[in-house]
Design a protein around this motif. Structure first.
Motif, PDB file in Angstrom:
ATOM      1  N   UNK A 109       2.359  53.186  63.399  1.00  0.00           N
ATOM      2  CA  UNK A 109       1.111  53.902  63.110  1.00  0.00           C
ATOM      3  C   UNK A 109       0.632  53.569  61.692  1.00  0.00           C
ATOM      4  N   UNK A 110       1.575  53.471  60.739  1.00  0.00           N
ATOM      5  CA  UNK A 110       1.215  53.142  59.359  1.00  0.00           C
ATOM      6  C   UNK A 110       0.527  51.785  59.276  1.00  0.00           C
ATOM      7  N   UNK A 111       1.094  50.790  59.946  1.00  0.00           N
ATOM      8  CA  UNK A 111       0.531  49.437  59.875  1.00  0.00           C
ATOM      9  C   UNK A 111      -0.783  49.354  60.650  1.00  0.00           C
ATOM     10  N   UNK A 112      -0.825  50.024  61.798  1.00  0.00           N
ATOM     11  CA  UNK A 112      -2.058  50.031  62.599  1.00  0.00           C
ATOM     12  C   UNK A 112      -3.183  50.683  61.796  1.00  0.00           C
ATOM     13  N   UNK A 113      -2.838  51.749  61.098  1.00  0.00           N
ATOM     14  CA  UNK A 113      -3.842  52.474  60.314  1.00  0.00           C
ATOM     15  C   UNK A 113      -4.394  51.650  59.155  1.00  0.00           C
ATOM     16  N   UNK A 114      -3.576  50.746  58.620  1.00  0.00           N
ATOM     17  CA  UNK A 114      -4.007  49.983  57.444  1.00  0.00           C
ATOM     18  C   UNK A 114      -5.225  49.120  57.751  1.00  0.00           C
ATOM     19  N   UNK A 115      -5.280  48.537  58.965  1.00  0.00           N
ATOM     20  CA  UNK A 115      -6.411  47.656  59.240  1.00  0.00           C
ATOM     21  C   UNK A 115      -6.999  47.874  60.615  1.00  0.00           C
ATOM     22  N   UNK A 171       3.428  53.696  52.668  1.00  0.00           N
ATOM     23  CA  UNK A 171       2.397  54.498  52.005  1.00  0.00           C
ATOM     24  C   UNK A 171       1.234  53.630  51.517  1.00  0.00           C
ATOM     25  N   UNK A 172       1.393  52.300  51.593  1.00  0.00           N
ATOM     26  CA  UNK A 172       0.351  51.404  51.068  1.00  0.00           C
ATOM     27  C   UNK A 172      -1.055  51.666  51.640  1.00  0.00           C
ATOM     28  N   UNK A 173      -1.172  51.987  52.956  1.00  0.00           N
ATOM     29  CA  UNK A 173      -2.526  52.236  53.462  1.00  0.00           C
ATOM     30  C   UNK A 173      -3.243  53.355  52.708  1.00  0.00           C
ATOM     31  N   UNK A 174      -2.459  54.252  52.099  1.00  0.00           N
ATOM     32  CA  UNK A 174      -3.085  55.371  51.400  1.00  0.00           C
ATOM     33  C   UNK A 174      -3.788  54.928  50.128  1.00  0.00           C
ATOM     34  N   UNK A 175      -3.512  53.693  49.676  1.00  0.00           N
ATOM     35  CA  UNK A 175      -4.151  53.241  48.435  1.00  0.00           C
ATOM     36  C   UNK A 175      -5.675  53.216  48.582  1.00  0.00           C
ATOM     37  N   UNK A 176      -6.173  53.196  49.836  1.00  0.00           N
ATOM     38  CA  UNK A 176      -7.625  53.219  50.021  1.00  0.00           C
ATOM     39  C   UNK A 176      -8.205  54.613  49.784  1.00  0.00           C
ATOM     40  N   UNK A 177      -7.346  55.621  49.852  1.00  0.00           N
ATOM     41  CA  UNK A 177      -7.852  56.996  49.806  1.00  0.00           C
ATOM     42  C   UNK A 177      -7.492  57.720  48.504  1.00  0.00           C
ATOM     43  N   UNK A 178      -6.294  57.432  47.975  1.00  0.00           N
ATOM     44  CA  UNK A 178      -5.773  58.231  46.869  1.00  0.00           C
ATOM     45  C   UNK A 178      -6.023  57.492  45.556  1.00  0.00           C
ATOM     46  N   UNK A 179      -6.392  58.224  44.478  1.00  0.00           N
ATOM     47  CA  UNK A 179      -6.604  57.555  43.193  1.00  0.00           C
ATOM     48  C   UNK A 179      -5.327  56.866  42.691  1.00  0.00           C
ATOM     49  N   UNK A 180      -5.511  55.791  41.925  1.00  0.00           N
ATOM     50  CA  UNK A 180      -4.379  54.953  41.525  1.00  0.00           C
ATOM     51  C   UNK A 180      -3.294  55.751  40.797  1.00  0.00           C
ATOM     52  N   UNK A 181      -3.687  56.571  39.815  1.00  0.00           N
ATOM     53  CA  UNK A 181      -2.680  57.265  39.012  1.00  0.00           C
ATOM     54  C   UNK A 181      -1.779  58.116  39.902  1.00  0.00           C
ATOM     55  N   UNK A 200       0.577  42.208  53.863  1.00  0.00           N
ATOM     56  CA  UNK A 200       1.873  42.440  53.229  1.00  0.00           C
ATOM     57  C   UNK A 200       2.585  43.669  53.796  1.00  0.00           C
ATOM     58  N   UNK A 201       1.808  44.715  54.086  1.00  0.00           N
ATOM     59  CA  UNK A 201       2.422  45.932  54.636  1.00  0.00           C
ATOM     60  C   UNK A 201       3.159  45.602  55.934  1.00  0.00           C
ATOM     61  N   UNK A 202       2.492  44.825  56.805  1.00  0.00           N
ATOM     62  CA  UNK A 202       3.116  44.488  58.089  1.00  0.00           C
ATOM     63  C   UNK A 202       4.412  43.714  57.854  1.00  0.00           C
ATOM     64  N   UNK A 203       4.381  42.771  56.915  1.00  0.00           N
ATOM     65  CA  UNK A 203       5.574  41.964  56.660  1.00  0.00           C
ATOM     66  C   UNK A 203       6.712  42.819  56.108  1.00  0.00           C
ATOM     67  N   UNK A 204       6.410  43.617  55.078  1.00  0.00           N
ATOM     68  CA  UNK A 204       7.474  44.393  54.432  1.00  0.00           C
ATOM     69  C   UNK A 204       8.032  45.447  55.385  1.00  0.00           C
ATOM     70  N   UNK A 205       7.142  46.181  56.058  1.00  0.00           N
ATOM     71  CA  UNK A 205       7.607  47.240  56.959  1.00  0.00           C
ATOM     72  C   UNK A 205       8.358  46.620  58.144  1.00  0.00           C
ATOM     73  N   UNK A 206       7.860  45.486  58.632  1.00  0.00           N
ATOM     74  CA  UNK A 206       8.542  44.813  59.740  1.00  0.00           C
ATOM     75  C   UNK A 206       9.958  44.415  59.359  1.00  0.00           C
ATOM     76  N   UNK A 207      10.083  43.788  58.209  1.00  0.00           N
ATOM     77  CA  UNK A 207      11.411  43.327  57.783  1.00  0.00           C
ATOM     78  C   UNK A 207      12.366  44.491  57.588  1.00  0.00           C
ATOM     79  N   UNK A 208      11.883  45.547  56.934  1.00  0.00           N
ATOM     80  CA  UNK A 208      12.789  46.643  56.594  1.00  0.00           C
ATOM     81  C   UNK A 208      12.988  47.632  57.733  1.00  0.00           C
TER      82      UNK A 208
END
Lengths: 151, 497
Positions: free
Chosen positions: B402-408, B48-58, B206-214
């Protein structure tokens, strides 16, 4: 694994040597922490290697309860082929098409034999993910399939 | 009192329809990933990290909290019904829970797990509400030297306590720290370990690393293993409810589980595994029916389930007050803070007080949503287990990509995702713990920064780390953690001979 770790430590050490000397005024330069880590990783890798040579380290391959079922190499190769397909096909065919093909190959790696069903499931699943990310959340993914005018 | 007032403000914000909707979605998603084997909260939040660019922090953090708590609730369902824990935190639940289900008591087992999780989650959140400001007060006095020592202690603890071998834990940690240093050095502008690739100048995504590992790592491992999807869920007979006798036997384990879960969760490397295990053994020792343990004792489900939910609130404490993640999931949440440009730590409570208290208020609300979501809908969750393994893992690989590709929008990151997947597979196969690598990856650069700041202040005097009382004590504990098990083993061996 031990050899891979030693190789990582060696490559990191080589990269470290390529870095220029730090400026004199800095108390601790950019090489200090990486340098320390390379030494630590190297030492740990040697300790791991020695342990592995004495048969003290775990490999699930040798574990009767955890060993893989026959055909492990073929399954991993199928999955890896799926991942490679994404890397190769995405620029030409779009992320959607590439992931759909990968879906079929990954399903096959997990023992599925119904290619048509997997293809349809892959289309539905990947399109849904693409739609949510690209259209609903506004993450730019590019066209689903570059050779089709829509979407 | 001040905390209470701030909390009320948090409730006002968290009860706004949009935020509430995100919280609800998080709970729903969390329960789902908790139920599904192979995906956990760390992976989901990473995706869900890529969504941090779109969704407000709270809204985003409220959703993350929902996912985190929800996974703890959902994980118990698979433990009880198919003897396969959806989460590492619910491994212990499987011992008694599955036995209860086999004896036709799946309903009470699921009920005590859900209600216990609610009770523990709520009490632990109350504890977080009132203890966090105290920790913040203390943490404001920390200098860079103290921070460095605290991070070192957390890292050592994560490596020494998690996993089966100290050596393998430390290898994973060193790898993580080394990978964390990839990119441009912020103080001198010197590129490090980038191999000339421009994509690596900003560090490893970081998203690529964490998602890749898990995700990819898990898929590769399970494909190699070839045993995925061979279990069948037990049927739930009767209502998902508890009898008066079940209530009487459950409430004390819930409270004891909470008392173990929250403080241990807040400790570096405490995580959820240790308190659940301790709670199980405590209940076994204290039970009036010790003979039932191993055959479906309800205390063995109630205690550990309470402990794992309480520990989730505990884990959030060092994260919010000190900016130190003590588990893989917390590390992923920390990276989300970073992508909003927010630095968790003592200043968070003053600079972003609205966000923090909305998050804490949402934990109370999330617990209630989860209780309402879990018991009536348990049949629906069980049906998720019917998804065939080929579809499930093909879907996971697709969503990860798709999540990781979308991030960058970068295929380089996708390649990195798969490289980390291969690493994750090797780590599973050779029994290396993943958490030290993930925590090291995110804490490495911060730790180096603190170290260099401390050395600048002390004019290059390394002894500052030892001579400052708090920093010295923290380093002492880290050394003890590393050395004590060895010394203990040597002593026992010499005594035996």
């Amino acid at each position: 694994m031990a050899v891979a770790l030693l190789a990582v430590a060696a490559v990191a050490g080589w990269q470290l040597l390529l870095m220029p000397e730090p400026p004199a005024h800095a108390e601790v330069g950019p090489r200090a922490m990486p340098g320390a880590l390379v030494v630590v990783l190297g030492a740990l890798a040697i300790a791991y290697l020695l342990g592995a040579l004495r048969g003290r380290q775990v490999d699930l391959l040798d574990d009767p309860a955890g060993s893989p079922l026959p055909g492990a190499g073929r399954r991993v190769a199928l999955l890896a082929l799926g991942l490679a397909a994404i890397l190769v096909l995405t620029p030409a065919a779009g992320i959607g098409t590439a992931c759909m093909l990968a879906f079929v190959l990954v399903a096959r790696a997990f023992g599925s034999r119904r290619i048509l069903r997997d293809l349809i499931a892959g289309l539905v699943c990947v399109f849904a993910i693409w739609f949510v990310f690209d259209r609903l959340l506004g993450v730019q993914l590019g066209r689903f399939a570059t050779f089709v005018p829509w979407p | 009192m001040e905390a209470l007032q701030a909390l009320m403000g948090g409730f006002a914000a968290a009860l706004q329809p949009t935020i509430l909707l995100y919280g609800f979605l998080g709970c729903l998603l969390g329960t789902m990933v908790g139920v599904l084997p192979g995906i956990g909260p760390a992976l989901t939040i990473a995706l869900l990290l890529p969504l941090t660019f779109k969704v407000p922090a709270a809204a985003m953090f409220v959703m993350f909290a929902g996912v985190y708590y929800g996974a703890m609730y959902g994980g118990s369902t698979t433990s009880i019904l198919i003897n396969t824990p959806g989460e590492s935190a619910t491994v212990v639940t499987a011992i008694e829970g599955y036995q209860m289900a086999r004896r036709g008591r799946a309903g009470p087992a699921l009920a005590t797990a859900a209600i216990g999780s609610f009770v523990a989650g709520t009490i632990a959140t109350i504890a977080l509400t009132f203890v966090a400001p105290v920790v913040v007060e203390a943490a404001l006095k920390f200098g860079p030297a103290e921070y460095f020592s605290l991070m070192l202690l957390s890292l050592v603890a994560v490596s020494a306590v998690l996993g089966n071998s100290l050596l393998r834990g430390l290898v994973a940690l060193s790898l993580g720290l080394l990978l964390g240093l990839v990119g441009i050095d912020l103080q001198t502008g010197q590129p490090r370990f980038t191999f000339g690739a421009a994509e690596l100048l900003d560090g490893i995504e970081f998203t690529a690393a964490a998602v890749g590992l898990f995700a990819v790592g898990e898929a590769l491992f399970l494909a190699w293993h070839g045993r995925a999807g061979q279990q069948e869920a037990l049927k739930i007979r009767g209502r998902v409810a508890m009898t008066a006798e079940d209530w009487r036997r459950s409430w004390k384990p819930w409270l004891r589980g909470t008392a173990l879960g929250f403080p241990i969760g807040a400790l570096p490397a405490g995580g959820a595994e240790l308190p659940t295990l301790l709670s199980y053994y405590a209940e076994k020792k204290l039970s009036r029916h010790p003979e039932e343990f191993g055959n479906g004792a309800i205390e063995g489900v109630a205690g550990p389930e309470a402990a794992n939910n309480a520990s989730a609130a505990g884990v959030l404490m060092p994260l919010l007050t000190l900016g130190i993640p003590t588990s893989a999931t917390a590390a992923v949440i920390l990276s989300a803070f970073e992508s909003y440009g927010i630095q968790p730590g003592p200043m968070l409570f003053t600079l972003q007080s609205g966000l923090v208290w909305t998050l804490i208020a949402s934990l109370y609300i999330g617990n209630l949503i989860l209780l309402l979501l879990n018991l009536p809908l348990v049949g629906l969750w069980v049906r998720l287990l019917a998804i065939p393994a080929p579809m499930l893992y093909a879907g996971i690989v697709a969503i990860a990509t798709i999540g990781v590709y979308g991030a960058g929008n970068s295929l380089f990151d996708v390649g990195l995702l798969y490289a980390f997947g291969a690493l994750g597979y090797a780590m599973r196969r050779f029994d290396f713990p993943v958490a030290p690598l993930v925590v090291g990856l995110i804490l490495g650069p911060m730790m180096e920064q603190s170290m260099r700041q401390a050395l600048t202040i002390s004019q290059g005097e390394w002894s500052a780390f030892v001579t400052r009382p708090l920093s010295g004590t923290l380093l002492g504990i880290a050394v003890l953690l590393l050395a004590a098990p060895r010394v203990w083993a040597l002593l026992r061996r010499s005594r035996a001979t």
